[in-house]
Scaffold this active site. Structure first.
Site, PDB file in Angstrom:
ATOM      1  CG  HIS A  74      -1.569  -1.223   1.425  1.00 55.35           C
ATOM      2  ND1 HIS A  74      -2.615  -1.763   0.523  1.00 55.35           N
ATOM      3  CD2 HIS A  74      -1.644  -2.073   2.529  1.00 55.35           C
ATOM      4  CE1 HIS A  74      -3.023  -2.991   1.056  1.00 55.35           C
ATOM      5  NE2 HIS A  74      -2.585  -3.127   2.082  1.00 55.35           N
ATOM      6  CG  HIS A 101       3.332   6.256   5.543  1.00 60.84           C
ATOM      7  ND1 HIS A 101       3.034   6.364   6.681  1.00 60.84           N
ATOM      8  CD2 HIS A 101       2.233   6.604   5.037  1.00 60.84           C
ATOM      9  CE1 HIS A 101       2.053   6.844   7.056  1.00 60.84           C
ATOM     10  NE2 HIS A 101       1.392   7.170   5.865  1.00 60.84           N
ATOM     11  CG  HIS A 103       0.019   8.634   1.045  1.00 61.97           C
ATOM     12  ND1 HIS A 103      -1.062   7.605   1.081  1.00 61.97           N
ATOM     13  CD2 HIS A 103       0.403   8.783   2.452  1.00 61.97           C
ATOM     14  CE1 HIS A 103      -1.065   7.309   2.341  1.00 61.97           C
ATOM     15  NE2 HIS A 103      -0.276   7.999   3.176  1.00 61.97           N
ATOM     16  CG  HIS A 126       1.435  11.123   5.924  1.00 63.04           C
ATOM     17  ND1 HIS A 126       0.313  10.634   5.559  1.00 63.04           N
ATOM     18  CD2 HIS A 126       1.367  12.280   5.378  1.00 63.04           C
ATOM     19  CE1 HIS A 126      -0.533  11.459   4.868  1.00 63.04           C
ATOM     20  NE2 HIS A 126       0.097  12.318   4.460  1.00 63.04           N
ATOM     21  CB  THR A 208      -5.459   8.863   4.974  1.00 60.35           C
ATOM     22  OG1 THR A 208      -4.053   8.403   5.049  1.00 60.35           O
ATOM     23  CG2 THR A 208      -5.345  10.377   5.308  1.00 60.35           C
ATOM     24  CB  THR A 209      -4.884   3.513   5.228  1.00 67.09           C
ATOM     25  OG1 THR A 209      -4.242   3.631   6.421  1.00 67.09           O
ATOM     26  CG2 THR A 209      -4.287   4.060   4.111  1.00 67.09           C
TER      27      THR A 209
END
Length: 304
Positions: A74, A101, A103, A126, A208-209
């Site tokens: 992910h 991590h 995005h 993040h 956000t997951t």
């Protein structure tokens, strides 16, 4: 891994369309819960002169041992071990730094989670921190302020970011889901816009997951981190959401959640954040000038 427990149940569902997460996780349903992330940071932000720069403990130091970089299918996550924490800047206590991590979008689209005056940046980083009073992630997710996430927009220039290379040079080792590699620790501050860390926006929101727990104090920094086009392409084109031996290899792209309404939440601008001005078409004056300078530098670089 910080997200290992969070995704233990969610792993089989997170690949679904984010708009459908609410079918599997009640707390992800946008019509039942009002404190979702990400959001658009816009003209409705309020100045809070009490919001000074956060204290980033240990971010300038060289940590012992090693860090772990992982492709979990992910995102790409860097587990940071112990030795770093954040406090101050209006945060409700001390938060231990756990991991960072990313995005991103695709070769043809941007992929930051938050947007700034409706602008979506190429990437977003993040840095995840957990309140020190909690023994584990499960306990933190039950606390409305259990996590403090520092968000950094990532934009693109022509030259490589030599500090970001600590991560980008290792991406080929974690190209496929489940792959893990070690990274020699480096001062985390070297990744950040360290001269502009007093310029940020603050609001309360969610993961956000899945499970979309509404337990996050968000700090979004105004000035981006800059990497090169080549470094960006390593994420958008060379990372995969499938195992190496999968029959069909699927690129990991557009791993961001859609924008949610702010509703009645207060979104605050720090004391030093760009001033909101209608004369600047709703953009912070300081940020407007900054963007203009960057655009000029890019133009000069393309001519020379």
């Amino acid at each position: 891994m910080i997200w290992a427990a969070v995704f233990l149940v969610a792993a089989s569902r997170v690949d679904a369309d984010p708009y459908a997460w609410g079918d599997f996780f009640h707390s992800c349903h946008p019509l039942l819960e009002e404190h979702h992330s990400p959001i658009d940071l816009d003209v409705h932000m309020r100045r809070d002169s009490s919001l000074e720069a956060l204290q980033l403990h240990g971010f300038d130091e060289l940590q012992e041992g090693h860090w772990t970089l992982e492709n979990d299918g992910h995102s790409v996550l860097l587990s940071l071990g112990s030795g770093m924490s954040v406090s101050g800047g209006g945060l409700p206590g001390l938060f231990h730094t756990l991991q960072l991590h990313f995005h991103w979008g695709s070769p043809s689209s941007n992929g930051s989670e938050h947007t700034l005056y409706s602008r979506r940046f190429p990437m977003e980083m993040h840095i995840v921190n957990m309140k020190s009073v909690h023994p584990n992630m499960s306990a933190a997710l039950e606390d409305p302020t259990g996590l403090a996430v520092l968000g950094f927009f990532i934009d693109v220039v022509y030259a490589d970011n030599v500090h970001f290379s600590h991560i980008s040079q290792k991406l080929s080792s974690v190209a496929h889901k489940g792959q893990v590699t070690k990274i020699r620790p480096f001062p985390l501050m070297s990744l950040l816009p360290k001269h502009n860390l007093s310029q940020y926006y603050r609001y309360h929101g969610s993961l956000t997951t899945p499970p979309c727990s509404q337990s996050v104090v968000w700090t979004l920094y105004e000035v981006p981190v800059y990497i090169s086009w080549t470094q960006l392409a390593q994420f958008t084109s060379q990372i995969f959401s499938t195992e190496e031996d999968a029959e069909q290899v699927t690129p990991l792209q557009n791993n961001y959640r859609h924008i949610h309404p702010t509703y009645s939440r207060v979104v605050s601008a720090s004391r030093d954040a760009g001033l909101v001005s209608s004369g600047a078409a709703g953009r912070p004056v300081g940020l407007c000038h900054f963007i203009c300078v960057v655009c000029l530098l890019r133009l000069l670089a393309s001519v020379l």
